[in-house]
Design an enzyme around this catalytic site. Structure first.
Site, PDB file in Angstrom:
ATOM      1  CG  ASN A  41      -0.413  -0.221   2.520  1.00 34.05           C
ATOM      2  OD1 ASN A  41       0.651  -0.813   2.655  1.00 34.05           O
ATOM      3  ND2 ASN A  41      -1.095   0.247   3.548  1.00 34.05           N
ATOM      4  CB  ILE A  42       1.730   3.666  -2.244  1.00 31.82           C
ATOM      5  CG1 ILE A  42       2.636   2.462  -2.583  1.00 31.82           C
ATOM      6  CG2 ILE A  42       2.507   4.978  -2.360  1.00 31.82           C
ATOM      7  CD1 ILE A  42       3.200   2.457  -3.990  1.00 31.82           C
ATOM      8  CD  GLU A  43      -1.478   4.621   4.610  1.00 26.51           C
ATOM      9  OE1 GLU A  43      -0.942   5.441   5.377  1.00 26.51           O
ATOM     10  OE2 GLU A  43      -2.154   3.646   5.000  1.00 26.51           O
ATOM     11  CB  CYS A  52      -5.147  -1.478  -1.729  1.00 25.56           C
ATOM     12  SG  CYS A  52      -6.501  -0.807  -0.766  1.00 25.56           S
ATOM     13  CD  GLU A  54      -5.231  -6.047  -1.408  1.00 20.86           C
ATOM     14  OE1 GLU A  54      -4.806  -4.882  -1.305  1.00 20.86           O
ATOM     15  OE2 GLU A  54      -5.867  -6.614  -0.505  1.00 20.86           O
ATOM     16  CB  CYS A  85     -10.558  -2.832   0.431  1.00 24.65           C
ATOM     17  SG  CYS A  85     -10.095  -2.199  -1.196  1.00 24.65           S
ATOM     18  CB  CYS A  88      -8.442  -4.692  -3.678  1.00 33.46           C
ATOM     19  SG  CYS A  88      -7.376  -3.238  -3.629  1.00 33.46           S
TER      20      CYS A  88
HETATM   21  N1  THU Z   1      -5.231  -1.630   2.512  1.00 37.14           N
HETATM   22  C1  THU Z   1      -4.637  -2.416   1.568  1.00 37.14           C
HETATM   23  O1  THU Z   1      -3.499  -2.170   1.160  1.00 37.14           O
HETATM   24  N2  THU Z   1      -5.337  -3.464   1.090  1.00 37.14           N
HETATM   25  C2  THU Z   1      -6.603  -3.774   1.470  1.00 37.14           C
HETATM   26  O2  THU Z   1      -7.224  -4.621   0.856  1.00 37.14           O
HETATM   27  C3  THU Z   1      -7.206  -3.118   2.626  1.00 37.14           C
HETATM   28  C4  THU Z   1      -6.577  -1.827   3.012  1.00 37.14           C
HETATM   29  C5  THU Z   1      -4.491  -0.477   3.019  1.00 37.14           C
HETATM   30  C6  THU Z   1      -5.058   0.857   2.626  1.00 37.14           C
HETATM   31  C7  THU Z   1      -4.487   1.762   3.681  1.00 37.14           C
HETATM   32  O3  THU Z   1      -3.202   2.192   3.269  1.00 37.14           O
HETATM   33  C8  THU Z   1      -4.323   0.844   4.901  1.00 37.14           C
HETATM   34  O4  THU Z   1      -4.477  -0.483   4.420  1.00 37.14           O
HETATM   35  C9  THU Z   1      -5.324   1.093   6.000  1.00 37.14           C
HETATM   36  O5  THU Z   1      -6.604   1.105   5.516  1.00 37.14           O
END
Ligand code: THU
Length: 128
Positions: A41-43, A52, A54, A85, A88
């Site tokens: 994941n890259i916020e 996310c 995925e 999520c 994804c």
């Molecule tokens: N996140 C994912 O990378 N994959 C998912 O399927 C669920 C959520 C990440 C998004 C965000 O950066 C962190 O988890 C918290 O929600």
């Protein structure tokens, strides 16, 4: 191969950019051709602009010329059982099938294996 997939997802989570949620996630895709593509994941400081693990893994797969998902592994150190999520699930379905295995992991390994169809029984599709 399951171990390799889990390790790839775990390694991806280690390089996640998740300073806001403090919730690093890693995903790994095994393709029908037998290759593994991972992602984290890259916020972003502007929250909706993050994405996310995925989604990153799918981008790597497509950029390497592959489109057929055989198995998926989702890892989050803090999860009891990391699940993709909703968005994804739809993205994974684009390249997988209803019976594609998705391995849900905790810090130690695969906790449960479900299918993409289990996760998204009414996936959006265009039927002409
Ligand atoms: N996140 C994912 O990378 N994959 C998912 O399927 C669920 C959520 C990440 C998004 C965000 O950066 C962190 O988890 C918290 O929600």
């Amino acid at each position: 191969m399951r171990d390799k997939l889990f390790e790839a997802a775990r390694a991806a989570a280690k390089i996640a950019h998740a300073p806001y949620s403090q919730y690093p996630v890693g995903a790994a895709i095994l393709t029908e051709a037998g290759h593994v593509h991972s992602g984290c994941n890259i916020e972003n400081v502007s929250s909706p602009e993050g994405w996310c693990a995925e989604t990153s893994a799918i981008a790597h797969m497509v950029m390497n010329g592959e489109h057929d998902i055989a198995e998926v592994c989702v890892f989050a150190e803090k999860a009891t059982r990391a699940t993709p999520c909703g968005g994804c699930r739809q993205r994974l379905m684009e390249f997988g099938k209803r019976d594609t295995p998705v391995h849900l992991c905790d810090a130690n390994g695969i906790v449960e294996t479900v299918t993409l169809g289990d996760l998204l029984p009414a996936a959006f599709e265009i039927v002409e």
